[in-house]
Design a protein around this motif. Structure first.
Motif, PDB file in Angstrom:
ATOM      1  N   GLN A 244     -40.714 -31.704 -14.434  1.00 40.32           N
ATOM      2  CA  GLN A 244     -39.462 -31.494 -13.700  1.00 40.32           C
ATOM      3  C   GLN A 244     -38.717 -30.286 -14.265  1.00 40.32           C
ATOM      4  O   GLN A 244     -38.178 -29.460 -13.512  1.00 40.32           O
ATOM      5  CB  GLN A 244     -38.601 -32.765 -13.782  1.00 40.32           C
ATOM      6  N   GLU A 245     -38.740 -30.173 -15.600  1.00 43.36           N
ATOM      7  CA  GLU A 245     -38.053 -29.039 -16.240  1.00 43.36           C
ATOM      8  C   GLU A 245     -38.696 -27.713 -15.791  1.00 43.36           C
ATOM      9  O   GLU A 245     -38.007 -26.752 -15.472  1.00 43.36           O
ATOM     10  CB  GLU A 245     -38.131 -29.167 -17.770  1.00 43.36           C
ATOM     11  N   PHE A 246     -40.016 -27.721 -15.749  1.00 40.80           N
ATOM     12  CA  PHE A 246     -40.714 -26.507 -15.307  1.00 40.80           C
ATOM     13  C   PHE A 246     -40.305 -26.163 -13.871  1.00 40.80           C
ATOM     14  O   PHE A 246     -39.957 -25.022 -13.559  1.00 40.80           O
ATOM     15  CB  PHE A 246     -42.233 -26.706 -15.379  1.00 40.80           C
ATOM     16  N   ALA A 247     -40.342 -27.176 -12.999  1.00 43.75           N
ATOM     17  CA  ALA A 247     -40.022 -26.935 -11.579  1.00 43.75           C
ATOM     18  C   ALA A 247     -38.596 -26.415 -11.440  1.00 43.75           C
ATOM     19  O   ALA A 247     -38.338 -25.462 -10.694  1.00 43.75           O
ATOM     20  CB  ALA A 247     -40.210 -28.218 -10.779  1.00 43.75           C
ATOM     21  N   ASP A 248     -37.664 -27.014 -12.191  1.00 49.09           N
ATOM     22  CA  ASP A 248     -36.264 -26.583 -12.101  1.00 49.09           C
ATOM     23  C   ASP A 248     -36.097 -25.160 -12.612  1.00 49.09           C
ATOM     24  O   ASP A 248     -35.396 -24.336 -12.016  1.00 49.09           O
ATOM     25  CB  ASP A 248     -35.361 -27.530 -12.915  1.00 49.09           C
TER      26      ASP A 248
ATOM     27  N   SER B  60     -38.950 -24.228  -3.834  1.00 45.96           N
ATOM     28  CA  SER B  60     -38.133 -25.440  -3.765  1.00 45.96           C
ATOM     29  C   SER B  60     -38.819 -26.549  -4.551  1.00 45.96           C
ATOM     30  O   SER B  60     -40.046 -26.544  -4.704  1.00 45.96           O
ATOM     31  CB  SER B  60     -37.923 -25.873  -2.303  1.00 45.96           C
ATOM     32  N   ALA B  61     -38.026 -27.465  -5.053  1.00 46.40           N
ATOM     33  CA  ALA B  61     -38.561 -28.655  -5.725  1.00 46.40           C
ATOM     34  C   ALA B  61     -37.766 -29.839  -5.182  1.00 46.40           C
ATOM     35  O   ALA B  61     -36.668 -30.132  -5.656  1.00 46.40           O
ATOM     36  CB  ALA B  61     -38.400 -28.525  -7.235  1.00 46.40           C
ATOM     37  N   GLU B  62     -38.294 -30.449  -4.134  1.00 38.20           N
ATOM     38  CA  GLU B  62     -37.568 -31.524  -3.445  1.00 38.20           C
ATOM     39  C   GLU B  62     -38.510 -32.674  -3.134  1.00 38.20           C
ATOM     40  O   GLU B  62     -39.694 -32.436  -2.800  1.00 38.20           O
ATOM     41  CB  GLU B  62     -37.014 -31.004  -2.095  1.00 38.20           C
ATOM     42  N   ASP B  63     -37.972 -33.869  -3.181  1.00 41.02           N
ATOM     43  CA  ASP B  63     -38.750 -35.079  -2.837  1.00 41.02           C
ATOM     44  C   ASP B  63     -40.080 -35.131  -3.572  1.00 41.02           C
ATOM     45  O   ASP B  63     -41.131 -35.455  -2.982  1.00 41.02           O
ATOM     46  CB  ASP B  63     -38.997 -35.144  -1.319  1.00 41.02           C
ATOM     47  N   GLY B  64     -40.070 -34.722  -4.823  1.00 43.45           N
ATOM     48  CA  GLY B  64     -41.277 -34.797  -5.646  1.00 43.45           C
ATOM     49  C   GLY B  64     -42.294 -33.697  -5.384  1.00 43.45           C
ATOM     50  O   GLY B  64     -43.385 -33.698  -5.950  1.00 43.45           O
TER      51      GLY B  64
END
Ligand code: MEV
Length: 450
Positions: free
Chosen positions: A256-260, A322-326
């Motif tokens: 999650q940190e990477f995606a953000d 984008s990083a949404e809904d997994g």
């Protein structure tokens, strides 16, 4: 004869005479220079002749590395992408990205449009714009019929002129109008085709206005007739996506940190032109390399990409995330006006080979592959930037250039590359270890600048 004095009729000289004049006037070691220039001639005279005839005043060839980045899965088909580029880390970064996305479904692409555009820029100082518009509309068919001969073959292939309209630009420049023409040039980039059509349309238009008997209206002055390299309707999209749980393999931070962090980096490139220019430059590392390898016009591609990046009034990122809904999603939308026929595509032996490697794509297929190369490049760059930093990988790839500059032997290169396997490379520490291995002092080193 005075050195460096101007020369007349240079283009008429033989190649040998050009070289003699050049090295006599502009170099210090004529024999070395002559040997070097001739050393880059192609071994087969007929291939060299092809190169000689690409441009005026050819004296030799300019080599660039031609590499390939394998393992690109694009729309469920595998590609090894040819790349012509001098920057050390670009092919490595593309390959890394290809491998990363190979395990995550690969790249998906879509060509959104293939419309090319050109303009007849003209001046008309009249005041009755309705009259001009009426004349234009009622005679539009003439633009098609007068360009019949030029468009015949293109029409047989399913392309040709798609639309012709009159645009009033007088709010920007007194008396300034355009005839805007939209084209479908099929698999060719179409520059010559477009320009020939535009010049014919300009001639028809000028004649029509100037010879219009019914009116006491001013004449038309044609300013220029030329294609536009800004082709926002010749657009392709490439995308990758995966579950956020799968996004970060081996870079030391959580998924999650990477995606953000990744999405934030893309947002920064979207809002901050200083970052956007470097960000897009990285995209163009991949794009230009394929454009050059496939014999397309990288200046046109660059100009268009950057104009598109500024289309909303501020220079911005060409990629989005984008990083949404997994789900992590990363995509590019870029105009690419390129061709797979015409130009040097069937002449330059390496270009022909590049098309063969790609399975002879048509223009839309090549647009998809090129967009993927840009997206892949950007993914690798941003991934490094937000994790290890860019220099670790970049300098590792650049190490051989440094060692070649130091004129290191093959054995020294192997030892030094090994030494840096688990260390960060910099120019000064590469020089230091080189001197140590060779047993010389850094002061005694003469770096090869020849
Ligand atoms: C270097 O050629 C390209 C990069 O600077 C691109 C970027 O910063 O995104 C690494």
């Amino acid at each position: 004869m005075m050195k460096n004095e101007p020369i007349k009729g240079f283009s008429k000289y033989t190649k040998e005479a050009k070289i003699e004049w050049l090295i006599e006037n502009y170099t210090n070691q004529p024999n070395e220079s002559r040997q070097m220039i001739e050393g880059y001639w192609h071994a087969q005279p007929e291939v060299q002749k092809l190169h000689d005839e690409f441009i005026e005043n050819t004296i030799s060839n300019f080599y660039m590395p031609f590499g390939v980045a394998p393992n690109f899965l694009i729309n469920n088909k595998m590609y090894a992408i040819p790349m012509a580029i001098e920057e050390s880390s670009v092919v490595a970064a593309a390959s890394k990205s290809a491998n990363f996305w190979l395990d995550r479904g690969g790249f998906k692409t879509e060509v959104i449009g293939m419309v090319k555009v050109g303009h007849v820029h003209f001046l008309w100082e009249g005041t009755n714009v309705d009259w001009l518009t009426e004349l234009f509309d009622s005679n539009k068919h003439l633009f098609y019929t007068h360009t019949d001969d030029i468009t015949k073959n293109m029409r047989i292939r399913g392309g040709g002129i798609q639309d012709i309209s009159l645009l009033d630009k007088t709010e920007f420049e007194p008396g300034y109008y355009q005839i805007e023409v939209k084209f479908d040039t099929r698999d060719s980039m179409g520059a010559n085709f477009i320009n020939s059509c535009l010049e014919e349309i300009a001639k028809t238009w000028k004649q029509l206005v100037d010879e219009c008997e019914a009116a006491d209206q001013p004449d038309v002055t044609i300013v220029m007739s030329i294609l536009s390299n800004f082709t926002p309707e010749c657009l392709v999209r490439a995308e990758v996506s995966c579950s956020i749980e799968d996004i970060n393999e081996g870079s030391g931070i959580g998924n999650q940190e990477f995606a953000d962090k990744f999405c934030r980096a893309i947002r920064i490139a979207s809002i901050e032109p200083y970052r956007a220019v470097t960000h897009n430059k990285g995209i163009m590392n991949g794009i230009d390399a394929v454009i050059i390898a496939t014999g397309n016009d990288f200046r046109a591609t660059e100009a268009c990409a950057h104009a598109y990046a500024a289309k909303d009034g501020r220079y911005s990122s060409l990629t989005h995330a984008s990083a949404e809904d997994g789900i992590f999603k990363f995509w590019i939308e870029i105009p690419l006006s390129i061709g797979t026929v015409g130009g040097i595509t069937s002449l330059h032996p390496m270009v022909k080979f590049a098309h063969e490697l790609l399975g002879y794509p048509n223009a839309s297929g090549l647009m998809e592959i090129v967009a993927v190369a840009g997206l892949a490049q950007n993914f690798s760059a941003v991934r490094s930037l937000i994790t290890s930093g860019i220099q670790k990988g970049h300098m590792k790839m650049h190490l051989l250039n440094i060692l070649n500059q130091l004129e290191a032997t093959d054995a020294e290169k192997i030892e030094i590359v090994n030494y840096f396997k688990d260390k960060v490379v910099s120019f000064s520490n590469a020089v230091e270890i080189f001197c140590k291995i060779r047993g010389i002092s850094a002061d005694s080193l003469v770096i090869n600048k020849k």
